[in-house]
Design a protein around this motif. Structure first.
Motif, PDB file in Angstrom:
ATOM      1  N   ALA A 251       0.838  -1.206   0.000  1.00 56.03           N
ATOM      2  CA  ALA A 251       0.000   0.000   0.000  1.00 56.03           C
ATOM      3  C   ALA A 251       0.868   1.249   0.000  1.00 56.03           C
ATOM      4  CB  ALA A 251      -0.929  -0.009   1.208  1.00 56.03           C
ATOM      5  N   PHE A 252       1.956   1.239   0.762  1.00 54.03           N
ATOM      6  CA  PHE A 252       2.859   2.386   0.786  1.00 54.03           C
ATOM      7  C   PHE A 252       3.506   2.599  -0.580  1.00 54.03           C
ATOM      8  CE2 PHE A 252       7.070   4.234   1.292  1.00 54.03           C
ATOM      9  CZ  PHE A 252       6.755   5.426   1.935  1.00 54.03           C
ATOM     10  N   VAL A 253       3.981   1.530  -1.194  1.00 55.62           N
ATOM     11  CA  VAL A 253       4.610   1.629  -2.515  1.00 55.62           C
ATOM     12  C   VAL A 253       3.597   2.151  -3.529  1.00 55.62           C
ATOM     13  CG1 VAL A 253       5.653   0.317  -4.411  1.00 55.62           C
ATOM     14  CG2 VAL A 253       6.350  -0.125  -2.053  1.00 55.62           C
ATOM     15  N   ILE A 254       2.383   1.631  -3.503  1.00 51.68           N
ATOM     16  CA  ILE A 254       1.344   2.067  -4.432  1.00 51.68           C
ATOM     17  C   ILE A 254       1.009   3.535  -4.228  1.00 51.68           C
ATOM     18  CG2 ILE A 254      -1.121   1.790  -4.978  1.00 51.68           C
ATOM     19  CD1 ILE A 254      -0.634  -1.273  -4.536  1.00 51.68           C
ATOM     20  N   ALA A 255       0.881   3.960  -2.976  1.00 54.37           N
ATOM     21  CA  ALA A 255       0.596   5.372  -2.700  1.00 54.37           C
ATOM     22  C   ALA A 255       1.737   6.257  -3.197  1.00 54.37           C
ATOM     23  CB  ALA A 255       0.368   5.577  -1.205  1.00 54.37           C
ATOM     24  N   SER A 256       2.959   5.811  -3.013  1.00 59.65           N
ATOM     25  CA  SER A 256       4.118   6.570  -3.484  1.00 59.65           C
ATOM     26  C   SER A 256       4.132   6.675  -5.008  1.00 59.65           C
ATOM     27  CB  SER A 256       5.416   5.915  -3.000  1.00 59.65           C
ATOM     28  OG  SER A 256       5.478   5.924  -1.604  1.00 59.65           O
ATOM     29  N   ILE A 257       3.804   5.584  -5.673  1.00 66.27           N
ATOM     30  CA  ILE A 257       3.734   5.590  -7.137  1.00 66.27           C
ATOM     31  C   ILE A 257       2.645   6.554  -7.597  1.00 66.27           C
ATOM     32  CG2 ILE A 257       3.097   4.203  -9.158  1.00 66.27           C
ATOM     33  CD1 ILE A 257       4.528   1.834  -7.737  1.00 66.27           C
TER      34      ILE A 257
ATOM     35  N   ILE B 263       3.198   9.777 -10.016  1.00 67.44           N
ATOM     36  CA  ILE B 263       2.481   9.918 -11.283  1.00 67.44           C
ATOM     37  C   ILE B 263       1.719  11.237 -11.319  1.00 67.44           C
ATOM     38  CG2 ILE B 263       0.561   8.991 -12.651  1.00 67.44           C
ATOM     39  CD1 ILE B 263       1.574   6.184 -11.839  1.00 67.44           C
ATOM     40  N   GLU B 264       1.059  11.586 -10.221  1.00 69.14           N
ATOM     41  CA  GLU B 264       0.329  12.851 -10.161  1.00 69.14           C
ATOM     42  C   GLU B 264       1.272  14.030 -10.333  1.00 69.14           C
ATOM     43  OE1 GLU B 264      -2.199  13.185  -6.729  1.00 69.14           O
ATOM     44  OE2 GLU B 264      -3.065  11.208  -7.083  1.00 69.14           O
ATOM     45  N   ALA B 265       2.435  13.983  -9.700  1.00 65.44           N
ATOM     46  CA  ALA B 265       3.416  15.060  -9.828  1.00 65.44           C
ATOM     47  C   ALA B 265       3.929  15.163 -11.263  1.00 65.44           C
ATOM     48  CB  ALA B 265       4.576  14.837  -8.864  1.00 65.44           C
ATOM     49  N   GLU B 266       4.169  14.025 -11.901  1.00 64.46           N
ATOM     50  CA  GLU B 266       4.638  14.022 -13.292  1.00 64.46           C
ATOM     51  C   GLU B 266       3.566  14.582 -14.227  1.00 64.46           C
ATOM     52  OE1 GLU B 266       5.759   9.972 -14.019  1.00 64.46           O
ATOM     53  OE2 GLU B 266       7.664  10.192 -12.952  1.00 64.46           O
ATOM     54  N   GLU B 267       2.307  14.210 -13.989  1.00 62.79           N
ATOM     55  CA  GLU B 267       1.221  14.734 -14.825  1.00 62.79           C
ATOM     56  C   GLU B 267       1.057  16.234 -14.631  1.00 62.79           C
ATOM     57  OE1 GLU B 267      -2.069  12.285 -13.634  1.00 62.79           O
ATOM     58  OE2 GLU B 267      -1.529  10.676 -15.016  1.00 62.79           O
ATOM     59  N   LYS B 268       1.177  16.698 -13.410  1.00 68.57           N
ATOM     60  CA  LYS B 268       1.069  18.126 -13.124  1.00 68.57           C
ATOM     61  C   LYS B 268       2.197  18.893 -13.811  1.00 68.57           C
ATOM     62  CE  LYS B 268       0.663  21.341  -9.254  1.00 68.57           C
ATOM     63  NZ  LYS B 268       0.643  21.497  -7.785  1.00 68.57           N
ATOM     64  N   GLU B 269       3.402  18.359 -13.752  1.00 66.40           N
ATOM     65  CA  GLU B 269       4.539  18.993 -14.388  1.00 66.40           C
ATOM     66  C   GLU B 269       4.380  19.022 -15.905  1.00 66.40           C
ATOM     67  OE1 GLU B 269       8.090  21.068 -14.650  1.00 66.40           O
ATOM     68  OE2 GLU B 269       6.886  20.611 -12.881  1.00 66.40           O
ATOM     69  N   ALA B 270       3.854  17.936 -16.476  1.00 64.64           N
ATOM     70  CA  ALA B 270       3.636  17.883 -17.921  1.00 64.64           C
ATOM     71  C   ALA B 270       2.614  18.928 -18.360  1.00 64.64           C
ATOM     72  CB  ALA B 270       3.174  16.490 -18.324  1.00 64.64           C
TER      73      ALA B 270
END
Length: 50
Positions: free
Chosen positions: A28-34, A38-45
């Motif tokens: 669950a921690f790994v999934i939340a981190s992923i 992903i959200e940060a990468e999409e925001k940056e894009a």
């Protein structure tokens, strides 16, 4: 779950068993981190497209 296993294999260079043998809490921690990454990468894009 397969999507996350795919990500940890390619981005983290983990063996599938390393992820799948983790406790539910660790997964669950790994999934939340992923998801956060992903959200940060999409925001940056989106920011770069403006």
């Amino acid at each position: 779950m397969a999507t996350y296993a795919h990500i940890v294999i390619h981005r983290f260079h983990w063996k599938p068993s390393e992820f799948l043998n983790m406790s539910d809490e660790e997964q669950a921690f790994v999934i939340a981190s992923i998801n956060e990454k992903i959200e940060a990468e999409e925001k940056e894009a989106k920011k770069l497209k403006k």
